[in-house]
Design a protein around this motif. Structure first.
Motif, PDB file in Angstrom:
ATOM      1  N   ILE A 215      64.816  53.568  55.245  1.00 29.54           N
ATOM      2  CA  ILE A 215      64.847  52.291  54.502  1.00 29.54           C
ATOM      3  C   ILE A 215      64.084  52.427  53.185  1.00 29.54           C
ATOM      4  O   ILE A 215      63.256  53.318  53.039  1.00 29.54           O
ATOM      5  N   LEU A 216      64.439  51.573  52.252  1.00 30.15           N
ATOM      6  CA  LEU A 216      63.727  51.479  50.961  1.00 30.15           C
ATOM      7  C   LEU A 216      63.508  52.850  50.328  1.00 30.15           C
ATOM      8  O   LEU A 216      62.401  53.206  49.925  1.00 30.15           O
ATOM      9  N   LYS A 217      64.600  53.593  50.232  1.00 25.85           N
ATOM     10  CA  LYS A 217      64.508  54.879  49.535  1.00 25.85           C
ATOM     11  C   LYS A 217      64.024  54.594  48.113  1.00 25.85           C
ATOM     12  O   LYS A 217      64.467  53.637  47.467  1.00 25.85           O
ATOM     13  N   GLY A 218      63.066  55.369  47.640  1.00 29.47           N
ATOM     14  CA  GLY A 218      62.557  55.182  46.279  1.00 29.47           C
ATOM     15  C   GLY A 218      61.271  54.374  46.219  1.00 29.47           C
ATOM     16  O   GLY A 218      60.608  54.306  45.182  1.00 29.47           O
ATOM     17  N   SER A 219      60.860  53.802  47.373  1.00 30.34           N
ATOM     18  CA  SER A 219      59.678  52.907  47.301  1.00 30.34           C
ATOM     19  C   SER A 219      58.409  53.656  46.898  1.00 30.34           C
ATOM     20  O   SER A 219      57.468  53.057  46.385  1.00 30.34           O
ATOM     21  N   GLU A 220      58.404  54.999  47.050  1.00 28.29           N
ATOM     22  CA  GLU A 220      57.205  55.753  46.636  1.00 28.29           C
ATOM     23  C   GLU A 220      57.013  55.678  45.113  1.00 28.29           C
ATOM     24  O   GLU A 220      55.949  55.970  44.608  1.00 28.29           O
ATOM     25  N   HIS A 221      58.057  55.242  44.407  1.00 28.43           N
ATOM     26  CA  HIS A 221      57.929  55.175  42.935  1.00 28.43           C
ATOM     27  C   HIS A 221      57.452  53.805  42.455  1.00 28.43           C
ATOM     28  O   HIS A 221      57.184  53.625  41.259  1.00 28.43           O
ATOM     29  N   TYR A 222      57.368  52.811  43.404  1.00 30.99           N
ATOM     30  CA  TYR A 222      56.957  51.464  42.921  1.00 30.99           C
ATOM     31  C   TYR A 222      55.964  50.762  43.847  1.00 30.99           C
ATOM     32  O   TYR A 222      55.435  49.713  43.504  1.00 30.99           O
ATOM     33  N   LEU A 223      55.659  51.311  44.999  1.00 33.85           N
ATOM     34  CA  LEU A 223      54.743  50.630  45.924  1.00 33.85           C
ATOM     35  C   LEU A 223      53.290  50.851  45.494  1.00 33.85           C
ATOM     36  O   LEU A 223      52.831  52.000  45.378  1.00 33.85           O
ATOM     37  N   SER A 224      52.595  49.753  45.160  1.00 37.66           N
ATOM     38  CA  SER A 224      51.153  49.827  44.829  1.00 37.66           C
ATOM     39  C   SER A 224      50.814  50.927  43.826  1.00 37.66           C
ATOM     40  O   SER A 224      49.889  51.704  44.015  1.00 37.66           O
ATOM     41  N   GLN A 225      51.565  50.984  42.739  1.00 43.03           N
ATOM     42  CA  GLN A 225      51.325  51.975  41.678  1.00 43.03           C
ATOM     43  C   GLN A 225      50.133  51.587  40.812  1.00 43.03           C
ATOM     44  O   GLN A 225      49.758  50.405  40.764  1.00 43.03           O
ATOM     45  N   GLU A 226      49.590  52.546  40.077  1.00 42.09           N
ATOM     46  CA  GLU A 226      48.451  52.273  39.185  1.00 42.09           C
ATOM     47  C   GLU A 226      48.863  51.209  38.145  1.00 42.09           C
ATOM     48  O   GLU A 226      48.105  50.301  37.824  1.00 42.09           O
ATOM     49  N   GLY A 227      50.095  51.298  37.695  1.00 40.62           N
ATOM     50  CA  GLY A 227      50.574  50.311  36.725  1.00 40.62           C
ATOM     51  C   GLY A 227      50.549  48.905  37.297  1.00 40.62           C
ATOM     52  O   GLY A 227      50.331  47.925  36.577  1.00 40.62           O
ATOM     53  N   ASN A 228      50.724  48.805  38.602  1.00 37.92           N
ATOM     54  CA  ASN A 228      50.672  47.496  39.268  1.00 37.92           C
ATOM     55  C   ASN A 228      49.237  46.954  39.227  1.00 37.92           C
ATOM     56  O   ASN A 228      49.000  45.777  38.930  1.00 37.92           O
ATOM     57  N   HIS A 229      48.281  47.846  39.510  1.00 37.29           N
ATOM     58  CA  HIS A 229      46.871  47.425  39.451  1.00 37.29           C
ATOM     59  C   HIS A 229      46.524  46.931  38.052  1.00 37.29           C
ATOM     60  O   HIS A 229      45.851  45.917  37.891  1.00 37.29           O
ATOM     61  N   LYS A 230      47.029  47.625  37.042  1.00 37.70           N
ATOM     62  CA  LYS A 230      46.701  47.232  35.660  1.00 37.70           C
ATOM     63  C   LYS A 230      47.248  45.835  35.360  1.00 37.70           C
ATOM     64  O   LYS A 230      46.573  44.989  34.767  1.00 37.70           O
ATOM     65  N   ILE A 231      48.448  45.558  35.837  1.00 31.20           N
ATOM     66  CA  ILE A 231      49.046  44.230  35.627  1.00 31.20           C
ATOM     67  C   ILE A 231      48.172  43.162  36.275  1.00 31.20           C
ATOM     68  O   ILE A 231      47.804  42.162  35.656  1.00 31.20           O
ATOM     69  N   LEU A 232      47.773  43.409  37.521  1.00 31.25           N
ATOM     70  CA  LEU A 232      46.985  42.396  38.250  1.00 31.25           C
ATOM     71  C   LEU A 232      45.600  42.230  37.643  1.00 31.25           C
ATOM     72  O   LEU A 232      45.073  41.118  37.556  1.00 31.25           O
ATOM     73  N   GLN A 233      45.016  43.341  37.155  1.00 29.14           N
ATOM     74  CA  GLN A 233      43.701  43.234  36.506  1.00 29.14           C
ATOM     75  C   GLN A 233      43.801  42.420  35.219  1.00 29.14           C
ATOM     76  O   GLN A 233      42.950  41.573  34.930  1.00 29.14           O
ATOM     77  N   THR A 234      44.884  42.629  34.491  1.00 29.38           N
ATOM     78  CA  THR A 234      45.087  41.873  33.242  1.00 29.38           C
ATOM     79  C   THR A 234      45.260  40.381  33.532  1.00 29.38           C
ATOM     80  O   THR A 234      44.645  39.533  32.896  1.00 29.38           O
ATOM     81  N   LEU A 235      46.071  40.067  34.542  1.00 34.09           N
ATOM     82  CA  LEU A 235      46.310  38.653  34.881  1.00 34.09           C
ATOM     83  C   LEU A 235      45.016  37.995  35.334  1.00 34.09           C
ATOM     84  O   LEU A 235      44.734  36.847  34.997  1.00 34.09           O
ATOM     85  N   ARG A 236      44.196  38.735  36.078  1.00 33.68           N
ATOM     86  CA  ARG A 236      42.918  38.189  36.554  1.00 33.68           C
ATOM     87  C   ARG A 236      42.008  37.914  35.363  1.00 33.68           C
ATOM     88  O   ARG A 236      41.499  36.801  35.197  1.00 33.68           O
ATOM     89  N   LYS A 237      41.912  38.924  34.498  1.00 35.43           N
ATOM     90  CA  LYS A 237      40.955  38.845  33.375  1.00 35.43           C
ATOM     91  C   LYS A 237      41.394  37.791  32.351  1.00 35.43           C
ATOM     92  O   LYS A 237      40.621  36.942  31.934  1.00 35.43           O
ATOM     93  N   GLU A 238      42.678  37.826  31.991  1.00 38.36           N
ATOM     94  CA  GLU A 238      43.123  37.015  30.853  1.00 38.36           C
ATOM     95  C   GLU A 238      43.617  35.630  31.246  1.00 38.36           C
ATOM     96  O   GLU A 238      43.746  34.754  30.404  1.00 38.36           O
ATOM     97  N   VAL A 239      43.923  35.415  32.520  1.00 39.65           N
ATOM     98  CA  VAL A 239      44.456  34.091  32.897  1.00 39.65           C
ATOM     99  C   VAL A 239      43.627  33.477  34.023  1.00 39.65           C
ATOM    100  O   VAL A 239      42.872  32.532  33.839  1.00 39.65           O
ATOM    101  N   LEU A 240      43.685  34.087  35.197  1.00 38.63           N
ATOM    102  CA  LEU A 240      43.149  33.457  36.414  1.00 38.63           C
ATOM    103  C   LEU A 240      41.650  33.174  36.325  1.00 38.63           C
ATOM    104  O   LEU A 240      41.179  32.147  36.813  1.00 38.63           O
ATOM    105  N   SER A 241      40.903  34.079  35.675  1.00 40.20           N
ATOM    106  CA  SER A 241      39.431  33.916  35.658  1.00 40.20           C
ATOM    107  C   SER A 241      39.022  32.688  34.836  1.00 40.20           C
ATOM    108  O   SER A 241      37.874  32.254  34.886  1.00 40.20           O
ATOM    109  N   ASN A 242      39.980  32.105  34.109  1.00 38.92           N
ATOM    110  CA  ASN A 242      39.641  30.911  33.313  1.00 38.92           C
ATOM    111  C   ASN A 242      39.884  29.608  34.064  1.00 38.92           C
ATOM    112  O   ASN A 242      39.770  28.519  33.490  1.00 38.92           O
ATOM    113  N   TYR A 243      40.258  29.727  35.347  1.00 38.31           N
ATOM    114  CA  TYR A 243      40.579  28.507  36.123  1.00 38.31           C
ATOM    115  C   TYR A 243      39.907  28.585  37.487  1.00 38.31           C
ATOM    116  O   TYR A 243      39.636  29.677  37.991  1.00 38.31           O
TER     117      TYR A 243
END
Ligand code: ISL
Ligand code: CA
Length: 535
Positions: A215-243
């Motif tokens: 199942i989910l052939k290819g998921s090793e290329h998108y599951l919990s990638q470093e780029g994903n962490h960067k997106i979530l860190q940006t959203l936390r820093k630039e948006v969520l932390s202000n509310y």
């Protein structure tokens, strides 16, 4: 650091099936508003609202065509603003569903992207095919491939879910800018946070072929990638932390280590995550192939997550899962007892408890008899794939009946009238015929009902720092009996659960704080499907 949502109990509403106010057979926001007193009376203080944004409803709202407007089937933006206000007046916060891995193919971004608009082409993943077929060998969450060919441009676009849910391309920085604006738009309206849909598969590091797997052939290329962490860190820093808000991530295939990484104070990308491992103990690799539910295996997974993650988002059912009383309890002879026992589990674990609409009255899996009654795109995709594999009809239906997400999407059962009081019109999906027996009206006044028991448990939890803040320690993980201890500032509470129809011996004494059997002391025995808290 302790935050208000550590003390919360969250109630999930699937708007299409909650309450219809205008007789079109579709649940809507005015319908939800009309039930706010019921929700308040239950004792919860947060509502997680599954998507109500504009959508063609290919995946019932998880395919969004306008993030800043409301699906007219559910009402208007005025209705949504009224819901936030009226819930607030009752001390109830609203958390919205943030679906940013993909949009609808009817979203203006995708329409322009498909037309080759230079500004929007790279909002999505477009690639040339390979040897006359799709660009790679990935397989999707709803079965089948993950690329749809666009004749107009002779290129293919990526969709990990249905073909009407094209994946957004976060290699393009403009996409994240759009998402930040959408989140601020809703936070500025006073919502208290987001349940983040498949939030750990956003960043596709490469589009290379995946390793060969079932199942989910290819998921090793998108599951919990470093780029994903960067997106979530940006959203936390630039948006969520202000509310003053929180986020709960839906993180497919997450492990405790990944979860600590996502929620750890140092990275603080998300405040908590829904894991799936406890929901996979009664399946063989994929949820459509069931195996016998074994309580001990279930207890071991629950105990592992309680020990390995400081704060869990605890749930036993939601809009994607079968009903817990049918799956983990006994929805026949011991329906009431086992539904209450499961409530004891949910509300005495360490972490924030999430109750799914109807769980509090013991709603069961649907009583559908054929695919004609099924509405879920995932179920229809799987049924078609099984057909292509020449499965006999009885086996195809067997795959669907116990696992279809529609088991959780039949109309909320308010009273014994037509369609359970959900709608004056014909519901978009059939009601379960047991609405004459299982409904809010029958249980509201009955102090012995499942609904009353949920209220009692929610009140007990609200009054108990041990249950809200205490540590978790497994005492016994038996074949059918699960005993654990919560401890806080020297005060201890023990929880004993019997996942079986037999009375069993437990060498424990003590005063009973609450049980689904009326009794004051523990006498060394635990009754069929008993859930008991001893303090
Ligand atoms: O069906 C599932 C539960 O076993 C999962 O495969 C589920 O489809 C997956 O966790 C993603 O779910 C979320 O995203 C989907 C949407 O269909 C689900 O309703 C949503 O919960 C795509 O947005
Ligand atoms: Ca309606």
């Amino acid at each position: 650091m302790y935050r208000w949502w550590h003390d919360s109990v969250v109630y999930q509403i699937y708007p299409r099936s909650f309450k219809d106010s205008n007789g079109d057979g579709i649940g809507d926001i005015p319908g939800i508003i009309s039930k706010l007193d019921y929700i308040k009376d239950l004792g919860v203080n947060v509502i997680w609202l599954s998507p109500v944004y504009k959508s063609p409803n290919d995946d019932n709202g998880y395919d969004i065509s306008d993030y800043r407007d409301i699906n007219p089937e559910y009402g208007t933006m005025k209705d949504m603003e009224r819901l936030i206000t009226e819930a607030g007046e009752r001390g109830i916060k609203i958390v919205m569903d943030l679906v940013i891995n993909h949009t609808s193919d009817e979203h203006p971004w995708f329409i322009k992207s498909r037309q080759g608009h230079p500004e929007y082409r790279d909002y999505y993943y477009w690639r040339k095919g390979k040897n006359g077929g799709p660009p790679n060998n990935w397989t999707g969450f709803f079965g089948g491939g993950t690329w749809e060919k666009d004749e107009h441009s002779d290129e293919w676009y990526l969709h990990l879910f249905s073909k009407k849910q094209p994946d957004l391309n976060y290699h393009n920085p403009k996409v994240l800018e759009e998402i930040k604006d959408i989140m601020r738009f809703w936070l500025d309206k006073g919502i208290a946070g987001f349940r983040c849909d498949v939030i750990n598969i956003l960043f596709k590091t490469t589009l290379d072929d995946g390793k060969n797997k079932l199942i989910l052939k290819g998921s090793e290329h998108y599951l919990s990638q470093e780029g994903n962490h960067k997106i979530l860190q940006t959203l936390r820093k630039e948006v969520l932390s202000n509310y003053d808000c929180f986020t709960v991530g839906e993180t497919v295939f997450v492990t405790p280590e990944m979860a600590r990484d996502l929620c750890g104070a140092d990275r603080g990308e998300l405040d908590m995550v829904f894991s799936f491992e406890h929901m996979e103990t009664d399946q063989i690799i994929v949820k459509w192939f069931k195996r016998k539910f074994r309580p001990k295996r279930f207890f071991k997974v629950i105990s592992k997550w309680q020990r390995e993650l400081d704060w869990n988002a605890n749930y036993l059912e939601n809009h994607d899962q079968p009903r817990s009383v049918s799956r983990f309890g006994d929805d026949d002879r011991y329906w009431e007892k086992s539904a209450k026992m499961l409530a004891v589990l949910l509300l005495t674990l360490r972490g924030t408890p999430y109750i799914y609409q109807g769980q509090e009255i013991g709603m069961t899996n649907f009583d559908f008899v054929s695919m004609e009654e099924i509405r879920d795109v995932e179920s229809h995709n799987i049924y078609k794939i099984a057909g292509d594999l020449h499965f006999p009809k009885w086996l195809k239906w067997k795959l669907i009946k116990k696992t279809s997400r529609d088991n959780a999407r039949t109309p909320m059962q308010w009273d014994p009238s037509e369609n359970g009081g959900f709608s004056e019109g014909r519901p978009w999906i059939n009601a379960n015929h047991n609405y004459t027996r299982i409904n809010v009206a029958n249980q509201k006044k009955d102090t012995n009902s499942i609904l009353s028991f949920y209220k009692d448990l929610i009140q007990l939890r609200a009054a108990s720092p041990v249950l809200r803040k205490g540590t978790f320690k497994p005492v016994k993980i038996g074949r059918k009996v699960f005993i654990y201890e919560r401890e806080y500032l020297g005060k201890k509470i023990k929880v004993i659960l019997n996942f079986s129809p037999r009375t069993r011996r437990v060498d424990l004494e003590g005063n009973v704080l609450i049980s689904n059997y009326k009794r004051g002391v523990l006498d060394g025995k635990i009754y069929p499907w008993e859930g008991v808290i001893v303090g």
